[in-house]
Design an enzyme around this catalytic site. Structure first.
Site, PDB file in Angstrom:
ATOM      1  N   LYS A  52      36.052  65.805  62.508  1.00 59.07           N
ATOM      2  CA  LYS A  52      36.728  64.870  63.125  1.00 59.07           C
ATOM      3  C   LYS A  52      37.654  63.901  62.160  1.00 59.07           C
ATOM      4  O   LYS A  52      38.629  63.689  62.427  1.00 59.07           O
ATOM      5  CB  LYS A  52      36.017  64.146  64.106  1.00 59.07           C
ATOM      6  CG  LYS A  52      35.257  64.751  65.320  1.00 59.07           C
ATOM      7  CD  LYS A  52      33.935  64.314  66.140  1.00 59.07           C
ATOM      8  CE  LYS A  52      33.363  65.076  67.035  1.00 59.07           C
ATOM      9  NZ  LYS A  52      32.209  64.479  67.759  1.00 59.07           N
ATOM     10  N   GLN A  96      28.012  59.911  67.364  1.00 60.01           N
ATOM     11  CA  GLN A  96      27.656  61.269  67.267  1.00 60.01           C
ATOM     12  C   GLN A  96      26.269  61.492  67.628  1.00 60.01           C
ATOM     13  O   GLN A  96      25.277  60.923  67.224  1.00 60.01           O
ATOM     14  CB  GLN A  96      27.813  61.862  66.018  1.00 60.01           C
ATOM     15  CG  GLN A  96      27.657  63.633  65.878  1.00 60.01           C
ATOM     16  CD  GLN A  96      28.968  64.181  66.476  1.00 60.01           C
ATOM     17  OE1 GLN A  96      29.885  63.863  66.507  1.00 60.01           O
ATOM     18  NE2 GLN A  96      28.229  65.123  66.943  1.00 60.01           N
ATOM     19  N   ASP A 119      35.010  59.101  73.771  1.00 59.45           N
ATOM     20  CA  ASP A 119      34.311  60.108  74.061  1.00 59.45           C
ATOM     21  C   ASP A 119      34.417  60.371  75.795  1.00 59.45           C
ATOM     22  O   ASP A 119      33.968  61.387  76.419  1.00 59.45           O
ATOM     23  CB  ASP A 119      32.767  60.298  73.663  1.00 59.45           C
ATOM     24  CG  ASP A 119      32.710  61.099  72.367  1.00 59.45           C
ATOM     25  OD1 ASP A 119      33.512  62.100  72.245  1.00 59.45           O
ATOM     26  OD2 ASP A 119      31.658  60.986  71.627  1.00 59.45           O
TER      27      ASP A 119
END
Ligand code: NDP
Length: 291
Positions: A52, A96, A119
């Site tokens: 990412k 994460q 997200d």
């Protein structure tokens, strides 16, 4: 049979974003800034976060990786989240997953400012998505929608069977594909571990989305001729003949199912790369929506 090439499509999306970022720079504007919070040293999480951050650099975003110790307390992590929420130089950030067991994941995700929740896991974004309002759509289903749209896969009026009802893949993709619009207008059935006679359902489907995490679960006898197959599954399967000691398998027995499919995503190189591209797209949106 057409392979839906996620690697190539993700690259195209990244190039499109890069052009926009270059134009922003040209106008003297601040470029999008994404931060990623990584707690602990889990190998797979390190790999995901690493790619990412690298992708951000490739397209000209600013990125910040915040690494925290495995034994950080929930309160200390919450303080970190509040800091990121209030950091005006940041457009979006992700935490994460999975988090260490002593931390309440739900509490952490709920603490993220929905305006920075690239997200798309916060209930405010999920609700907005379900109500057809502007929202950060979770990256994996967003990526699937893009693949369907860009390859012009027919979805309107088609019967789509989604296998899996998780909050990050199965549930949102079932909502998106039943909504009006591009890659939508499908008649959607959601299957899960309590579903009976799954093969009977998948055999009726024009489109099958597999998101359960059991390697090669969908076999050729479970699909009809000409179906579109989207494979979200990613499982590491031990393989001593491979230098890494494992191979990545999807939820679809690709070789046999591909022979009957009209469109199919491979694993790796299908939905996976799209997920990162759509996280970047969400970050660009976060930057644009702040103006
Ligand atoms: P979850 O484990 O959260 O959900 C799995 C779902 O599959 C559940 O709804 C479960 O049902 C259902 N299920 C389990 N067994 C069966 C069965 N035998 N028959 C029918 N349904 C079943 O997984 P995720 O949604 O998070 O992930 C699914 C897969 O996708 C994983 O391999 C994951 O690694 C991968 N993934 C890939 C991403 C990418 O970027 N390509 C991103 C995210 C995930 P129930 O609800 O009843 O338990």
């Amino acid at each position: 049979m057409i392979v839906l090439d996620g690697k190539k499509t993700a690259q195209e999306i990244k190039e499109e974003i890069k052009l926009k970022v270059t134009a922003m720079k040209g106008r003297g504007e601040r470029v999008p800034h994404l931060a990623a919070v990584l707690v602990g040293n889990d190998g797979a999480s390190l790999t995901y976060v690493g790619s990412k951050v690298r992708s951000c650099e490739q397209i000209g975003f600013e990125s910040t990786l915040i690494r925290l110790e495995e034994d950080i307390t929930e309160e200390a992590l919450m303080q970190e989240i509040h800091k990121l929420n209030n950091d005006d130089t940041l457009d979006g950030f992700i935490v994460q997953l999975p988090l260490p067991k002593h931390i309440n994941e739900e509490r952490v995700l709920l603490a993220i400012d929905p305006k920075k929740d690239v997200d798309g896991f916060h209930p405010a974004n999920f609700g907005r998505m379900a109500l057809d309002l502007d929202a950060f759509i979770p990256a994996t289903p967003f990526g699937i929608m893009q693949l369907l749209e860009r390859y012009k896969v027919p979805t309107s009026g088609k019967h789509c069977v989604v296998v899996g009802r998780s909050h990050i893949v199965g549930r949102p993709i079932s909502i998106l594909m039943s909504q009006k619009g591009p890659a939508g207008d499908a008649t959607v059935t959601v299957a899960h571990s309590r579903t009976q006679n799954l093969a009977e359902l998948t055999r009726q489907a024009d489109i099958v989305v597999m998101a359960l995490g059991i390697p090669e679960y969908l076999t050729a006898n479970m699909v009809k001729e000409g179906a579109t197959i989207i494979d979200v599954g990613i499982t590491r399967v031990t393989d001593d003949s491979h230098p890494k000691g494992y191979v990545i398998k999807g939820d679809v027995a690709f070789d046999e199912v591909a022979k009957k499919a009209s469109f199919i995503t491979p694993v790796p190189g299908g939905v996976g790369p799209m997920t990162i591209a759509m996280l970047l797209q969400n970050t660009l949106l976060a930057r644009e929506w702040r103006d």
